[in-house]
Design an enzyme around this catalytic site. Structure first.
Site, PDB file in Angstrom:
ATOM      1  N   LYS A  13       0.834  -1.213   0.000  1.00 15.79           N
ATOM      2  CA  LYS A  13       0.000   0.000   0.000  1.00 15.79           C
ATOM      3  C   LYS A  13       0.869   1.265   0.000  1.00 15.79           C
ATOM      4  O   LYS A  13       0.658   2.171  -0.793  1.00 15.79           O
ATOM      5  CB  LYS A  13      -0.932   0.018   1.229  1.00 15.79           C
ATOM      6  CG  LYS A  13      -1.799  -1.228   1.369  1.00 15.79           C
ATOM      7  CD  LYS A  13      -2.688  -1.186   2.592  1.00 15.79           C
ATOM      8  CE  LYS A  13      -1.968  -1.186   3.929  1.00 15.79           C
ATOM      9  NZ  LYS A  13      -1.214  -2.425   4.232  1.00 15.79           N
ATOM     10  N   ARG A  88      -9.353   1.158   9.400  1.00 13.73           N
ATOM     11  CA  ARG A  88      -9.027  -0.235   9.689  1.00 13.73           C
ATOM     12  C   ARG A  88     -10.111  -0.926  10.496  1.00 13.73           C
ATOM     13  O   ARG A  88      -9.985  -2.111  10.793  1.00 13.73           O
ATOM     14  CB  ARG A  88      -7.741  -0.292  10.502  1.00 13.73           C
ATOM     15  CG  ARG A  88      -6.502  -0.485   9.652  1.00 13.73           C
ATOM     16  CD  ARG A  88      -5.341  -0.177  10.552  1.00 13.73           C
ATOM     17  NE  ARG A  88      -4.243  -1.053  10.353  1.00 13.73           N
ATOM     18  CZ  ARG A  88      -3.118  -0.674   9.762  1.00 13.73           C
ATOM     19  NH1 ARG A  88      -2.985   0.525   9.258  1.00 13.73           N
ATOM     20  NH2 ARG A  88      -2.124  -1.521   9.665  1.00 13.73           N
ATOM     21  N   ARG A 127      11.832  -5.737   4.301  1.00 13.27           N
ATOM     22  CA  ARG A 127      11.613  -4.298   4.074  1.00 13.27           C
ATOM     23  C   ARG A 127      12.684  -3.463   4.787  1.00 13.27           C
ATOM     24  O   ARG A 127      13.066  -3.725   5.917  1.00 13.27           O
ATOM     25  CB  ARG A 127      10.239  -3.892   4.595  1.00 13.27           C
ATOM     26  CG  ARG A 127      10.068  -2.376   4.600  1.00 13.27           C
ATOM     27  CD  ARG A 127       8.639  -1.931   4.722  1.00 13.27           C
ATOM     28  NE  ARG A 127       7.977  -2.417   5.908  1.00 13.27           N
ATOM     29  CZ  ARG A 127       6.675  -2.295   6.124  1.00 13.27           C
ATOM     30  NH1 ARG A 127       5.905  -1.720   5.215  1.00 13.27           N
ATOM     31  NH2 ARG A 127       6.126  -2.764   7.221  1.00 13.27           N
ATOM     32  N   ARG A 160      11.816  -1.655  10.405  1.00 14.03           N
ATOM     33  CA  ARG A 160      10.796  -1.261  11.390  1.00 14.03           C
ATOM     34  C   ARG A 160      10.757  -2.248  12.548  1.00 14.03           C
ATOM     35  O   ARG A 160      10.918  -3.443  12.352  1.00 14.03           O
ATOM     36  CB  ARG A 160       9.416  -1.237  10.699  1.00 14.03           C
ATOM     37  CG  ARG A 160       9.018   0.150  10.260  1.00 14.03           C
ATOM     38  CD  ARG A 160       7.820   0.172   9.379  1.00 14.03           C
ATOM     39  NE  ARG A 160       6.633  -0.503   9.886  1.00 14.03           N
ATOM     40  CZ  ARG A 160       5.458  -0.471   9.276  1.00 14.03           C
ATOM     41  NH1 ARG A 160       5.308   0.210   8.152  1.00 14.03           N
ATOM     42  NH2 ARG A 160       4.418  -1.114   9.770  1.00 14.03           N
ATOM     43  N   ARG A 171       0.157  -9.073  13.381  1.00 13.43           N
ATOM     44  CA  ARG A 171      -0.463  -8.033  12.544  1.00 13.43           C
ATOM     45  C   ARG A 171      -1.406  -8.662  11.517  1.00 13.43           C
ATOM     46  O   ARG A 171      -2.465  -8.117  11.218  1.00 13.43           O
ATOM     47  CB  ARG A 171       0.623  -7.201  11.849  1.00 13.43           C
ATOM     48  CG  ARG A 171       1.306  -6.231  12.811  1.00 13.43           C
ATOM     49  CD  ARG A 171       2.624  -5.738  12.283  1.00 13.43           C
ATOM     50  NE  ARG A 171       2.526  -4.998  11.053  1.00 13.43           N
ATOM     51  CZ  ARG A 171       3.552  -4.796  10.227  1.00 13.43           C
ATOM     52  NH1 ARG A 171       4.753  -5.299  10.510  1.00 13.43           N
ATOM     53  NH2 ARG A 171       3.395  -4.106   9.131  1.00 13.43           N
TER      54      ARG A 171
HETATM   55  P1  AP5 Z   1       4.905  -1.574   1.743  1.00 16.89           P
HETATM   56  O1  AP5 Z   1       4.506  -0.765   0.567  1.00 16.89           O
HETATM   57  O2  AP5 Z   1       5.690  -0.915   2.818  1.00 16.89           O
HETATM   58  O3  AP5 Z   1       3.620  -2.340   2.355  1.00 16.89           O
HETATM   59  P2  AP5 Z   1       2.371  -1.797   3.142  1.00 16.89           P
HETATM   60  O4  AP5 Z   1       1.156  -2.462   2.584  1.00 16.89           O
HETATM   61  O5  AP5 Z   1       2.365  -0.300   3.176  1.00 16.89           O
HETATM   62  O6  AP5 Z   1       2.669  -2.446   4.557  1.00 16.89           O
HETATM   63  P3  AP5 Z   1       2.691  -1.879   6.038  1.00 16.89           P
HETATM   64  O7  AP5 Z   1       3.425  -2.895   6.852  1.00 16.89           O
HETATM   65  O8  AP5 Z   1       3.204  -0.473   6.108  1.00 16.89           O
HETATM   66  O9  AP5 Z   1       1.198  -1.903   6.388  1.00 16.89           O
HETATM   67  P4  AP5 Z   1       0.600  -1.995   7.762  1.00 16.89           P
HETATM   68  O10 AP5 Z   1      -0.811  -1.736   7.397  1.00 16.89           O
HETATM   69  O11 AP5 Z   1       0.850  -3.193   8.557  1.00 16.89           O
HETATM   70  O12 AP5 Z   1       1.410  -0.899   8.596  1.00 16.89           O
HETATM   71  P5  AP5 Z   1       1.083   0.592   9.005  1.00 16.89           P
HETATM   72  O13 AP5 Z   1       2.326   1.362   8.901  1.00 16.89           O
HETATM   73  O14 AP5 Z   1      -0.133   1.098   8.311  1.00 16.89           O
HETATM   74  O15 AP5 Z   1       5.717  -2.838   1.181  1.00 16.89           O
HETATM   75  C1  AP5 Z   1       6.247  -3.839   2.038  1.00 16.89           C
HETATM   76  C2  AP5 Z   1       7.594  -4.345   1.449  1.00 16.89           C
HETATM   77  O16 AP5 Z   1       7.363  -4.978   0.196  1.00 16.89           O
HETATM   78  C3  AP5 Z   1       8.611  -3.226   1.151  1.00 16.89           C
HETATM   79  O17 AP5 Z   1       9.892  -3.721   1.436  1.00 16.89           O
HETATM   80  C4  AP5 Z   1       8.456  -2.948  -0.364  1.00 16.89           C
HETATM   81  O18 AP5 Z   1       9.677  -2.518  -0.926  1.00 16.89           O
HETATM   82  C5  AP5 Z   1       8.050  -4.327  -0.881  1.00 16.89           C
HETATM   83  N1  AP5 Z   1       7.061  -4.230  -1.962  1.00 16.89           N
HETATM   84  C6  AP5 Z   1       5.991  -3.409  -2.002  1.00 16.89           C
HETATM   85  N2  AP5 Z   1       5.264  -3.628  -3.104  1.00 16.89           N
HETATM   86  C7  AP5 Z   1       5.889  -4.636  -3.774  1.00 16.89           C
HETATM   87  C8  AP5 Z   1       5.599  -5.321  -4.988  1.00 16.89           C
HETATM   88  N3  AP5 Z   1       4.508  -5.017  -5.697  1.00 16.89           N
HETATM   89  N4  AP5 Z   1       6.444  -6.298  -5.383  1.00 16.89           N
HETATM   90  C9  AP5 Z   1       7.529  -6.619  -4.630  1.00 16.89           C
HETATM   91  N5  AP5 Z   1       7.860  -6.010  -3.475  1.00 16.89           N
HETATM   92  C10 AP5 Z   1       7.042  -5.017  -3.050  1.00 16.89           C
HETATM   93  O19 AP5 Z   1       0.675   0.401  10.536  1.00 16.89           O
HETATM   94  C11 AP5 Z   1       1.614   0.064  11.534  1.00 16.89           C
HETATM   95  C12 AP5 Z   1       0.927   0.021  12.891  1.00 16.89           C
HETATM   96  O20 AP5 Z   1       0.371   1.306  13.199  1.00 16.89           O
HETATM   97  C13 AP5 Z   1      -0.255  -0.953  12.994  1.00 16.89           C
HETATM   98  O21 AP5 Z   1       0.155  -2.261  13.310  1.00 16.89           O
HETATM   99  C14 AP5 Z   1      -1.067  -0.305  14.113  1.00 16.89           C
HETATM  100  O22 AP5 Z   1      -0.512  -0.579  15.376  1.00 16.89           O
HETATM  101  C15 AP5 Z   1      -0.899   1.182  13.853  1.00 16.89           C
HETATM  102  N6  AP5 Z   1      -1.942   1.731  12.956  1.00 16.89           N
HETATM  103  C16 AP5 Z   1      -1.761   2.258  11.704  1.00 16.89           C
HETATM  104  N7  AP5 Z   1      -2.913   2.662  11.188  1.00 16.89           N
HETATM  105  C17 AP5 Z   1      -3.871   2.389  12.121  1.00 16.89           C
HETATM  106  C18 AP5 Z   1      -5.274   2.557  12.155  1.00 16.89           C
HETATM  107  N8  AP5 Z   1      -5.949   3.074  11.119  1.00 16.89           N
HETATM  108  N9  AP5 Z   1      -5.940   2.129  13.258  1.00 16.89           N
HETATM  109  C19 AP5 Z   1      -5.288   1.608  14.325  1.00 16.89           C
HETATM  110  N10 AP5 Z   1      -3.963   1.408  14.354  1.00 16.89           N
HETATM  111  C20 AP5 Z   1      -3.252   1.793  13.259  1.00 16.89           C
END
Ligand code: AP5
Length: 218
Positions: A13, A88, A127, A160, A171
């Site tokens: 994402k 979420r 990552r 991270r 997660r």
């Molecule tokens: P990346 O693009 O970073 O993936 P992502 O989907 O953004 O994954 P996240 O881990 O950031 O999502 P998340 O929802 O768990 O975390 P968030 O930060 O929102 O890609 C991942 C890897 O793959 C990278 O190395 C990239 O290079 C590679 N890649 C990407 N696309 C690719 C492709 N097409 N092909 C090959 N490789 C690829 O949340 C973190 C924490 O914050 C949560 O656990 C929670 O505690 C809190 N939080 C955040 N939002 C909320 C909310 N709305 N409500 C409550 N708690 C929240």
């Protein structure tokens, strides 16, 4: 264009949000990035959020919804935005809907990145992120030119805290239990578009571009 990117952790994402924001000049709002910034600054929100994030649990709705609604009020989002990692829960989705209706800027589309668990684990354990500009790399899929150094700004790359295997597994569980219901929720509102999160970055971008064109979005 007003979008939500929905999908499991590691679905890509944040990576696609970066590409799409550059291409379509949209504002990127990631609750994960906002929360990590708050943790780094040791702000009251950061102190509250850290223990949840370290365990891979969701941060309470009132904290994240306040963060996003304040941002939506303060910033000019009339040219379009991408919400990444928000909403979420159904409660977050309903609060978002009310806030966007008040601004007369309803969502155009929710893109669901359907991604298999093997892909997720491989992506998250590999990552690496730039400490300075936030650019996202992967040790094998999208490697930096110089080991541990950002191609864009030469900043240091880091892993991270929640990208450890045990936390990743939690997660995924949390996503399946608390977030995946939003697929039906937005499906019923007829704004959901499913794409494969397993595609590589360029292939997925092409699919998204075609999806937007077909829906008349620019
Ligand atoms: P990346 O693009 O970073 O993936 P992502 O989907 O953004 O994954 P996240 O881990 O950031 O999502 P998340 O929802 O768990 O975390 P968030 O930060 O929102 O890609 C991942 C890897 O793959 C990278 O190395 C990239 O290079 C590679 N890649 C990407 N696309 C690719 C492709 N097409 N092909 C090959 N490789 C690829 O949340 C973190 C924490 O914050 C949560 O656990 C929670 O505690 C809190 N939080 C955040 N939002 C909320 C909310 N709305 N409500 C409550 N708690 C929240």
């Amino acid at each position: 264009m007003r979008l939500v990117l929905l999908g499991p952790p590691g679905a890509g994402k944040g990576t696609q949000a970066g590409v799409l924001c550059n291409t379509y000049s949209l504002m990127h709002m990631s609750t994960g990035d906002l929360l990590r910034e708050a943790v780094k600054n040791n702000s009251p929100v950061g102190v509250q959020a850290k223990s949840y994030m370290d365990k891979g649990e969701l941060v309470p709705d009132e904290i994240v919804t306040r963060m996003i609604t304040e941002k939506l009020k303060k910033q000019d989002v009339s040219d379009g935005f991408i919400l990444d990692g928000f909403p979420r829960t159904k409660n977050q989705a309903q609060i978002l809907e009310a806030a966007l209706n008040d601004l007369n800027l309803p969502l155009d589309m929710v893109v669901y990145f359907d991604t298999n668990e093997e892909t997720i684990l491989k992506r998250l354990t590999g990552r690496r992120i730039c400490r300075d500009c936030g650019k996202i790399f992967h040790i094998t899929n999208i490697p930096p030119k110089k080991d541990g150094i950002c191609d864009a700004c030469e900043g240091e790359l880091y892993q991270r805290d929640d990208d450890k295997e045990e936390t990743i597994k939690n997660r995924i569980k949390v996503y399946n239990k608390q977030t995946s219901d939003l697929i039906d929720y937005y499906g019923q509102k007829k704004i959901l578009n499913k794409v494969s999160g397993d595609l590589d970055v360029d292939e997925l971008f092409e699919v998204l571009k075609n999806t937007f064109e077909k829906s008349g979005l620019k």
